[in-house]
Scaffold this active site. Structure first.
Site, PDB file in Angstrom:
ATOM      1  N   GLY A 145      -5.944  -4.623   1.936  1.00 29.97           N
ATOM      2  CA  GLY A 145      -5.999  -3.264   1.440  1.00 29.97           C
ATOM      3  C   GLY A 145      -4.613  -2.642   1.448  1.00 29.97           C
ATOM      4  O   GLY A 145      -3.712  -3.091   2.160  1.00 29.97           O
ATOM      5  N   CYS A 146      -4.436  -1.621   0.652  1.00 24.92           N
ATOM      6  CA  CYS A 146      -3.107  -1.015   0.532  1.00 24.92           C
ATOM      7  C   CYS A 146      -2.686  -0.329   1.833  1.00 24.92           C
ATOM      8  O   CYS A 146      -1.565  -0.486   2.286  1.00 24.92           O
ATOM      9  CB  CYS A 146      -3.058  -0.055  -0.652  1.00 24.92           C
ATOM     10  SG  CYS A 146      -4.420   1.129  -0.724  1.00 24.92           S
ATOM     11  N   TYR A 147      -3.608   0.456   2.416  1.00 20.50           N
ATOM     12  CA  TYR A 147      -3.251   1.096   3.690  1.00 20.50           C
ATOM     13  C   TYR A 147      -2.960   0.062   4.777  1.00 20.50           C
ATOM     14  O   TYR A 147      -1.957   0.183   5.495  1.00 20.50           O
ATOM     15  CB  TYR A 147      -4.369   2.023   4.162  1.00 20.50           C
ATOM     16  CG  TYR A 147      -4.508   3.326   3.411  1.00 20.50           C
ATOM     17  CD1 TYR A 147      -3.484   4.260   3.390  1.00 20.50           C
ATOM     18  CD2 TYR A 147      -5.693   3.650   2.760  1.00 20.50           C
ATOM     19  CE1 TYR A 147      -3.634   5.475   2.725  1.00 20.50           C
ATOM     20  CE2 TYR A 147      -5.852   4.866   2.096  1.00 20.50           C
ATOM     21  CZ  TYR A 147      -4.817   5.777   2.082  1.00 20.50           C
ATOM     22  OH  TYR A 147      -4.976   6.973   1.446  1.00 20.50           O
ATOM     23  N   THR A 149      -1.818  -2.840   4.522  1.00 18.38           N
ATOM     24  CA  THR A 149      -0.497  -3.441   4.287  1.00 18.38           C
ATOM     25  C   THR A 149       0.592  -2.588   4.912  1.00 18.38           C
ATOM     26  O   THR A 149       1.438  -3.068   5.680  1.00 18.38           O
ATOM     27  CB  THR A 149      -0.250  -3.584   2.765  1.00 18.38           C
ATOM     28  OG1 THR A 149      -1.208  -4.501   2.228  1.00 18.38           O
ATOM     29  CG2 THR A 149       1.155  -4.080   2.475  1.00 18.38           C
ATOM     30  N   ALA A 150       0.575  -1.289   4.594  1.00 16.73           N
ATOM     31  CA  ALA A 150       1.623  -0.398   5.111  1.00 16.73           C
ATOM     32  C   ALA A 150       1.565  -0.281   6.623  1.00 16.73           C
ATOM     33  O   ALA A 150       2.588  -0.345   7.314  1.00 16.73           O
ATOM     34  CB  ALA A 150       1.486   0.985   4.461  1.00 16.73           C
TER      35      ALA A 150
END
EC number: 1.2.1.38
Lengths: 342, 342, 342, 342
Positions: A145-147, A149-150
């Site tokens: 997921g994008c979150y 990843t960060a």
């Protein structure tokens, strides 16, 4: 000989970004582009920025159409990837940009997604300890997921180096493309421009167990996560502010040292020079992450902040980076290191 | 052997975009990057999106520093290019992103810029009739203004085909990067977000004589231009709405035909399918222009609309495209065809 | 005794703005607030900025619910106002924010709306010559379209004073709220932020005949209009750039003089001091219009630019201003003169 | 008889917003408006949204000019308020929108501001326990910082009710107007649009000790604060995400109950119904705060989120609210309850 790739879900934001990445990839030839409600339309009317593909017609997503490719990227709604993957057979590299195969724990999956667990695939965040080995040669990739990843990039060095207590507090702002292209009133430009708002507060966001999974794995103990996502008035970008209490005796030098070591050889992740902080504009369109970390001596907390482009490093760029590893290509092949700014 | 390029004015928006384009160019090696007030600083702190150049130090702009390159891009304030070019000598390709050498008429120059005319160089808009021939092999290029790029592309087919009366009415919206990086109160985010405003109204904008020059050349008669620029709440992009009265007897088919012929072989300019209109988002970061044209039968006017990225096709991309022609490289070498959207 | 007002269509942008205006009106008491698909919901969840009405429940739009009010504001889809108005009876003041009763010419209506013409009501743009007299005491008001409000204000002085040729070229930028609150993909925040795009190009926008109607009436001859609307990345605001060829012999002083006279006594319309240009930010939320005009001597054109808030002066503010006239209240009662900036 | 008010610093964002609030106040007459570098200019060119004051000239900030008013609002750079206040005498109500008199602890002041401590005045956040009593009749008011306003409102009920451990982790996003109107490169529209970025990370932001002061006072023990501010691409608004570990045994009902009690009688602060979350758009331009709170059972943390308009409730609205209390006027007099949305 070129790698032949298909993209299912080509009319959405994730699928469009996968195509943008593949158009810049010297070893890939783009085969089928498929969709559901938009099948039959010209891609140029749906994704007018993808000039070289403007005259492609969106095909229906089906096993026949997706057959005959070396790689198939899936940018489908949750729950649809397992069936497609099965039909494609074990020799095709299937890169799932959806959530279906991210979580290893079936109970977590069922609690957050409310459907039977499909299993788990190698996790496409190469920078995590051990991840590259699992990705090399694989034929199944679960894109994070994008979150997560960060957040995972921002915090894992603090946990691998045992600098932080196992309770993280995270607040992240995301551009609106993270919510996808289906038209919902609260995502209208009129609603989001000039406004910040939270959602999924209190532990309910589906990316929470994914963060816990990754951070716990590197910490060697369960890491609790309080995660609050917010919607920001910008099309792209995630800024994740991640904090955790420093373990006793940890000082600023130890923190700096752990982060420098963690990212010293990473081609896509930059630990910024001290004093400079990440901005999402600097990673716009690039497969890069910018990170800064500090120790707040009064509050006793480590604060690590990561900026990524949710569609690039947060989805499609990470997917292609993992594809490179799976196919034995140099990991950085075809991936943008340069953002578009201002 | 690589072309060695220097960029003067590397800390500004135009210079930064030239560097972004050059980083994607397979035949170019980036040499000196220079600045004035920012000399001595790390480029990574000034242009954090240019990751591969982060550790470069900005050198002072001087003949010594710029010497020894095959190409020198100048992104300097008006009036400074002539002196630099002279020092570089006639064998170096000098690409001026400023206005100094755009206007052929000294009186026009003096009326709009208030300083002595430096002369004129081959005009870096290859799509204009005759422009490519002038650019091939040249060692001096005047990069067009961003508005004239959009406006000339939108209207020249109407004038080459003698479809339009020689009076054009143009209203264009530009993103704020067109105003540069110097900090002025009216360009603050607080002022521009949520607001549209005009400026340079009534014929005073310096890009007006440049449009008149290009359109008159293709029309074979003087074309009058009423030009109103507006500032839009976005970082990049120009949307130019260009209208002119249709000559008697001109019909929609003739208009369509002229535009199709004009752009049939252009790699960077797309005449959209009928019914689809340009959007600046679709050309974000790309060296492309999207154009649509129609005839308003009731008003008797041709309406041609062009979307470009003011920094890309409108400045740095056009500059590199012209450089390619000057150096005998394939015109499209290294230039992005794909925008970053959403 | 308070004027009792109902608002039909209270969950949309126009209806919400009417409520915002009425909440600031000292003589109005807000009665029924009605909706269609949102009936039964708490207004606080649909219009969270209208704090004093948060606990109101949206009633279904019906004759019963709307009965018993002195004024009924209709913010309904096209074609629904006539039936509602008939049921309310002739003594109730009906203020239609939709288009149904704006056009006097049935053929125009049918050409642009494709349905039978319902008739025409007094036109709620008090600043137009003769408009106030028609509004005083009326029980039916057709609120102008947002673009025609801006355009008519910008250009009517040029036509009343016979300064301009009867062909106007208009390009206007609008915030996204002008497109309403129904969720359509091209209105998503991800699509509109960072992008300018045109729509309804070539004479097809439904506001075109309304502009022609108003300008022709003041000019005493038919005024042709070329109108191009564009969508700008902001929630509110219209910037209308309106140009017309100056008649022979017209000079800048005559233009200035005509505009000064036209707006000298207008409480809501400001002709800015020479050199200052309108910005939509300056009228954000206010029932005001800011106008500037100049003569481009080289192009021979008058350029008049008007900034309004499309929802305020362009819809709900204009509606309440006209209501004041109809009810015999001072015209400015309860209307905001101050914008919200920055 | 009207209260006569002067505003020093009238050309900045805080001063402009004070004027906007005062223009809506039925008991206030606006006297002198003063500035420094803009003295002599027409207010209409500096604050074009303040239509009724357009023809006012900005006077120089001096004791003579400010004399003879009942209330003087100071929107000055840090360190200038004490001298002005002294010259105005003890009978004039001085409302300081700057930081000079916010902190009670001299060591805190010196550590964060690096100058001698001027003292402390009654703190203008009426909703805090005990604050109203201190404001009634006072002739000196220290207006809180914008972030501390949002954070204190979000968290004080958790501390008064002893629900939370004394360590708060806060991440807040602010619109750019919070950074003021002086032109700095990183605040350019080109830089901030499309970007989120943090600043003052690690405990260094000057609003941190102010939050600690307020929360510690209500908690009866020192509350540690980890505060990370971020800059969001919008002109106005603060969204503060405030979390703290719940004390053992605290459940969701206790949290809800404490917040309902805390805000039951507050005219400007709304605890939203369960399930609805704050958005800055809903408080745009209004003197209101929207709050929601929840308990994350897995993470064991209370998460309280507050949305305010940094210039309205966060500065000028709070200032006028406190002025009302000081002058014995009804607290809500003249203050906007309704936001401008969308």
């Amino acid at each position: 000989m070129a790698v032949r790739a298909a993209v299912a879900g080509a009319s959405g934001y994730a699928g469009g970004e996968v195509l943008r990445m593949l158009l810049g990839h010297p070893e890939v030839e783009i085969g089928a582009v498929t969709g559901h409600s938009n099948a039959g339309q010209r891609l140029g009317s749906l994704q007018p920025h993808l000039l070289p593909l403007a005259d492609r017609e969106v095909a229906p997503t089906s096993a026949e159409v997706l057959a005959g490719h070396d790689v198939v990227f899936l940018a489908l709604p949750h729950g649809q990837s397992a069936a497609v993957a099965e039909e494609l057979g074990p020799d095709v590299l299937v890169v799932d940009c959806g959530a279906d195969f991210r979580l290893r724990d079936a109970a977590d999956w069922e609690a957050f997604y409310g459907s039977p667990h499909a299993g788990s695939w190698p996790y496409g965040l190469p920078e995590l300890p051990g991840a590259r080995a699992a990705l090399q040669g694989t034929r199944r990739i679960a894109v994070p997921g994008c979150y997560p990843t960060a957040v995972s990039l921002a915090l894992f060095p603090a946990y691998t180096a045992r600098l932080a207590e196992p309770e993280a507090v995270i607040v992240a702002a995301s551009g609106t493309s993270g919510a996808g292209k289906s038209a919902k009133p609260h995502l209208l430009g009129s609603e989001v421009m000039g406004s910040m708002s939270p959602y999924g507060v209190g532990g309910g966001h589906r990316h929470t167990p994914e963060m816990i999974q990754s951070l716990s794995a590197v910490a060697g103990e369960r890491v609790g996560v309080s995660f609050t996502p917010t919607l920001a008035p910008m099309p792209r970008g995630i800024l994740a502010t991640c904090t955790a209490k420093a373990r006793p005796g940890v000082d600023a030098a130890a923190v700096r040292d752990a982060y420098e070591k963690a990212f010293a050889d990473e081609p896509f992740v930059t630990l910024l020079p001290e004093g400079q902080w990440p901005a999402t504009a600097a990673v716009y369109g690039a497969n890069t992450a910018q990170i800064q970390v500090t120790l707040d001596p009064a509050a006793g907390r480590i604060i690590a902040i990561c900026a990524i482009d949710n569609l690039a490093k947060g989805t499609a760029g990470g997917a292609v980076q993992s594809m490179n590893l799976a196919l034995g290509l140099p990991e950085t092949t075809g991936l943008p290191l340069v953002g578009v700014a201002p």
